[in-house]
Design a protein around this motif. Structure first.
Motif, PDB file in Angstrom:
ATOM      1  N   GLU A   1       0.831  -1.207   0.000  1.00 49.32           N
ATOM      2  CA  GLU A   1       0.000   0.000   0.000  1.00 49.32           C
ATOM      3  C   GLU A   1       0.866   1.257   0.000  1.00 49.32           C
ATOM      4  O   GLU A   1       0.599   2.213  -0.741  1.00 49.32           O
ATOM      5  CB  GLU A   1      -0.924  -0.009   1.217  1.00 49.32           C
ATOM      6  CG  GLU A   1      -1.892   1.149   1.256  1.00 49.32           C
ATOM      7  CD  GLU A   1      -2.794   1.096   2.480  1.00 49.32           C
ATOM      8  OE1 GLU A   1      -3.389   2.135   2.784  1.00 49.32           O
ATOM      9  OE2 GLU A   1      -2.896   0.039   3.112  1.00 49.32           O
ATOM     10  N   ALA A   2       1.934   1.245   0.821  1.00 49.30           N
ATOM     11  CA  ALA A   2       2.834   2.404   0.860  1.00 49.30           C
ATOM     12  C   ALA A   2       3.532   2.588  -0.487  1.00 49.30           C
ATOM     13  O   ALA A   2       3.663   3.715  -0.981  1.00 49.30           O
ATOM     14  CB  ALA A   2       3.857   2.227   1.981  1.00 49.30           C
ATOM     15  N   THR A   3       3.965   1.486  -1.084  1.00 47.97           N
ATOM     16  CA  THR A   3       4.620   1.558  -2.390  1.00 47.97           C
ATOM     17  C   THR A   3       3.637   2.067  -3.443  1.00 47.97           C
ATOM     18  O   THR A   3       4.001   2.881  -4.315  1.00 47.97           O
ATOM     19  CB  THR A   3       5.149   0.171  -2.790  1.00 47.97           C
ATOM     20  OG1 THR A   3       6.022  -0.298  -1.776  1.00 47.97           O
ATOM     21  CG2 THR A   3       5.889   0.214  -4.106  1.00 47.97           C
ATOM     22  N   SER A   4       2.398   1.643  -3.360  1.00 50.51           N
ATOM     23  CA  SER A   4       1.379   2.089  -4.305  1.00 50.51           C
ATOM     24  C   SER A   4       1.153   3.592  -4.194  1.00 50.51           C
ATOM     25  O   SER A   4       1.022   4.280  -5.213  1.00 50.51           O
ATOM     26  CB  SER A   4       0.081   1.333  -4.047  1.00 50.51           C
ATOM     27  OG  SER A   4      -0.929   1.783  -4.892  1.00 50.51           O
ATOM     28  N   ARG A   5       1.131   4.122  -2.972  1.00 54.20           N
ATOM     29  CA  ARG A   5       0.970   5.563  -2.786  1.00 54.20           C
ATOM     30  C   ARG A   5       2.158   6.323  -3.374  1.00 54.20           C
ATOM     31  O   ARG A   5       1.991   7.378  -3.998  1.00 54.20           O
ATOM     32  CB  ARG A   5       0.817   5.895  -1.292  1.00 54.20           C
ATOM     33  CG  ARG A   5      -0.635   5.869  -0.843  1.00 54.20           C
ATOM     34  CD  ARG A   5      -0.826   6.414   0.564  1.00 54.20           C
ATOM     35  NE  ARG A   5      -0.969   5.250   1.436  1.00 54.20           N
ATOM     36  CZ  ARG A   5      -0.151   4.905   2.405  1.00 54.20           C
ATOM     37  NH1 ARG A   5       0.871   5.650   2.712  1.00 54.20           N
ATOM     38  NH2 ARG A   5      -0.361   3.824   3.120  1.00 54.20           N
ATOM     39  N   GLN A   6       3.362   5.790  -3.172  1.00 51.96           N
ATOM     40  CA  GLN A   6       4.552   6.454  -3.713  1.00 51.96           C
ATOM     41  C   GLN A   6       4.523   6.463  -5.240  1.00 51.96           C
ATOM     42  O   GLN A   6       4.882   7.463  -5.872  1.00 51.96           O
ATOM     43  CB  GLN A   6       5.812   5.770  -3.195  1.00 51.96           C
ATOM     44  CG  GLN A   6       6.050   6.010  -1.721  1.00 51.96           C
ATOM     45  CD  GLN A   6       7.225   5.224  -1.181  1.00 51.96           C
ATOM     46  OE1 GLN A   6       7.786   4.387  -1.878  1.00 51.96           O
ATOM     47  NE2 GLN A   6       7.597   5.508   0.057  1.00 51.96           N
ATOM     48  N   TRP A   7       4.110   5.359  -5.847  1.00 55.14           N
ATOM     49  CA  TRP A   7       4.001   5.328  -7.306  1.00 55.14           C
ATOM     50  C   TRP A   7       2.910   6.285  -7.792  1.00 55.14           C
ATOM     51  O   TRP A   7       3.043   6.887  -8.867  1.00 55.14           O
ATOM     52  CB  TRP A   7       3.711   3.909  -7.799  1.00 55.14           C
ATOM     53  CG  TRP A   7       4.967   3.080  -7.927  1.00 55.14           C
ATOM     54  CD1 TRP A   7       5.359   2.083  -7.134  1.00 55.14           C
ATOM     55  CD2 TRP A   7       5.973   3.243  -8.909  1.00 55.14           C
ATOM     56  NE1 TRP A   7       6.562   1.576  -7.551  1.00 55.14           N
ATOM     57  CE2 TRP A   7       6.966   2.281  -8.659  1.00 55.14           C
ATOM     58  CE3 TRP A   7       6.155   4.118  -9.997  1.00 55.14           C
ATOM     59  CZ2 TRP A   7       8.117   2.160  -9.426  1.00 55.14           C
ATOM     60  CZ3 TRP A   7       7.303   3.981 -10.768  1.00 55.14           C
ATOM     61  CH2 TRP A   7       8.278   3.019 -10.485  1.00 55.14           C
ATOM     62  N   SER A   8       1.892   6.460  -7.021  1.00 55.36           N
ATOM     63  CA  SER A   8       0.835   7.417  -7.375  1.00 55.36           C
ATOM     64  C   SER A   8       1.401   8.839  -7.366  1.00 55.36           C
ATOM     65  O   SER A   8       1.096   9.647  -8.253  1.00 55.36           O
ATOM     66  CB  SER A   8      -0.323   7.289  -6.396  1.00 55.36           C
ATOM     67  OG  SER A   8      -1.320   8.230  -6.685  1.00 55.36           O
ATOM     68  N   ASP A   9       2.235   9.124  -6.338  1.00 58.45           N
ATOM     69  CA  ASP A   9       2.870  10.451  -6.278  1.00 58.45           C
ATOM     70  C   ASP A   9       3.817  10.653  -7.462  1.00 58.45           C
ATOM     71  O   ASP A   9       3.865  11.739  -8.054  1.00 58.45           O
ATOM     72  CB  ASP A   9       3.642  10.614  -4.968  1.00 58.45           C
ATOM     73  CG  ASP A   9       2.717  10.666  -3.755  1.00 58.45           C
ATOM     74  OD1 ASP A   9       1.508  10.911  -3.942  1.00 58.45           O
ATOM     75  OD2 ASP A   9       3.217  10.459  -2.625  1.00 58.45           O
ATOM     76  N   VAL A  10       4.572   9.598  -7.820  1.00 60.02           N
ATOM     77  CA  VAL A  10       5.483   9.691  -8.968  1.00 60.02           C
ATOM     78  C   VAL A  10       4.676   9.951 -10.237  1.00 60.02           C
ATOM     79  O   VAL A  10       5.048  10.798 -11.073  1.00 60.02           O
ATOM     80  CB  VAL A  10       6.333   8.403  -9.095  1.00 60.02           C
ATOM     81  CG1 VAL A  10       7.066   8.364 -10.434  1.00 60.02           C
ATOM     82  CG2 VAL A  10       7.326   8.305  -7.957  1.00 60.02           C
TER      83      VAL A  10
ATOM     84  N   ASN B   1       2.939  13.633 -14.469  1.00 58.58           N
ATOM     85  CA  ASN B   1       1.782  14.232 -15.135  1.00 58.58           C
ATOM     86  C   ASN B   1       1.897  15.754 -15.067  1.00 58.58           C
ATOM     87  O   ASN B   1       1.567  16.470 -16.038  1.00 58.58           O
ATOM     88  CB  ASN B   1       0.511  13.764 -14.484  1.00 58.58           C
ATOM     89  CG  ASN B   1      -0.688  13.827 -15.422  1.00 58.58           C
ATOM     90  OD1 ASN B   1      -0.503  13.988 -16.627  1.00 58.58           O
ATOM     91  ND2 ASN B   1      -1.881  13.687 -14.851  1.00 58.58           N
ATOM     92  N   GLY B   2       2.366  16.293 -13.930  1.00 61.63           N
ATOM     93  CA  GLY B   2       2.542  17.751 -13.790  1.00 61.63           C
ATOM     94  C   GLY B   2       3.646  18.264 -14.692  1.00 61.63           C
ATOM     95  O   GLY B   2       3.585  19.398 -15.201  1.00 61.63           O
TER      96      GLY B   2
END
Length: 170
Positions: free
Chosen positions: A153-162, A167-168
């Motif tokens: 879950e933590a890794t998934s959140r980090q990939w979401s931030d990446v 995207n930005g």
């Protein structure tokens, strides 16, 4: 052919068939076990959940004996299990018996193969290892699975931030 001759031939056929069937059963059955005396040893366990008389004793997946009796050891505590071993199999005094429980609750005594000790003789006593409980293993697996899922879950959140940062930038 008369009725009497027919009855005689049928009777003779039944007797010959019974003799042949008996010879085949004796030939292919393990009737040598009736003449071999088992090696009777005792094993001391700290606890013996699920062990019953008639239960299997195995070594490397091969049944080498049966449980004769289970009793409480009033002197040292724990349980004493009396085992009848087939004399065809070599069990050494440094072998370690362990209780193995299946998910269905069946208990088997599994002997590790000893290498250094002498061959067991009738009346010897071995020290048993604590039982392996599959529910305890599943409980530990559940704890490890929770830790793994939290990390995922933590890794998934980090990939979401990446992905948001990329995207930005684009």
């Amino acid at each position: 052919m008369t009725e009497r001759q027919l009855q005689f031939r049928v009777g003779l056929f039944v007797i010959v068939a019974a003799v042949i069937a008996g010879a085949m059963i004796f030939q292919f059955g393990d009737f040598g076990a009736f003449w071999r005396r088992p090696v009777t040893i005792t094993v001391h366990f700290s606890s013996a959940p699920g062990v019953q008389a008639g239960g299997p004793v195995e070594m490397n997946g091969v049944t080498i004996g049966t449980v004769r009796d289970v009793d409480i050891d009033g002197r040292r505590g724990g349980a004493v299990v009396t085992i009848d071993l087939d004399p065809r199999f070599t069990v050494r005094t440094d072998s370690r018996p362990q209780l193995v429980r299946s998910l269905l609750g069946d208990t088997t005594i599994e002997l590790t193969a000893g290498r250094e000790g002498r061959r067991v003789r009738g009346g010897d006593q071995l020290k048993g290892l604590p039982p392996v409980d599959p529910m305890h293993i599943i409980g530990r697996l559940d704890e490890q699975l929770r830790t793994t899922m939290a990390s995922f879950e933590a890794t998934s959140r980090q990939w979401s931030d990446v992905a948001a940062n990329i995207n930005g930038l684009v």
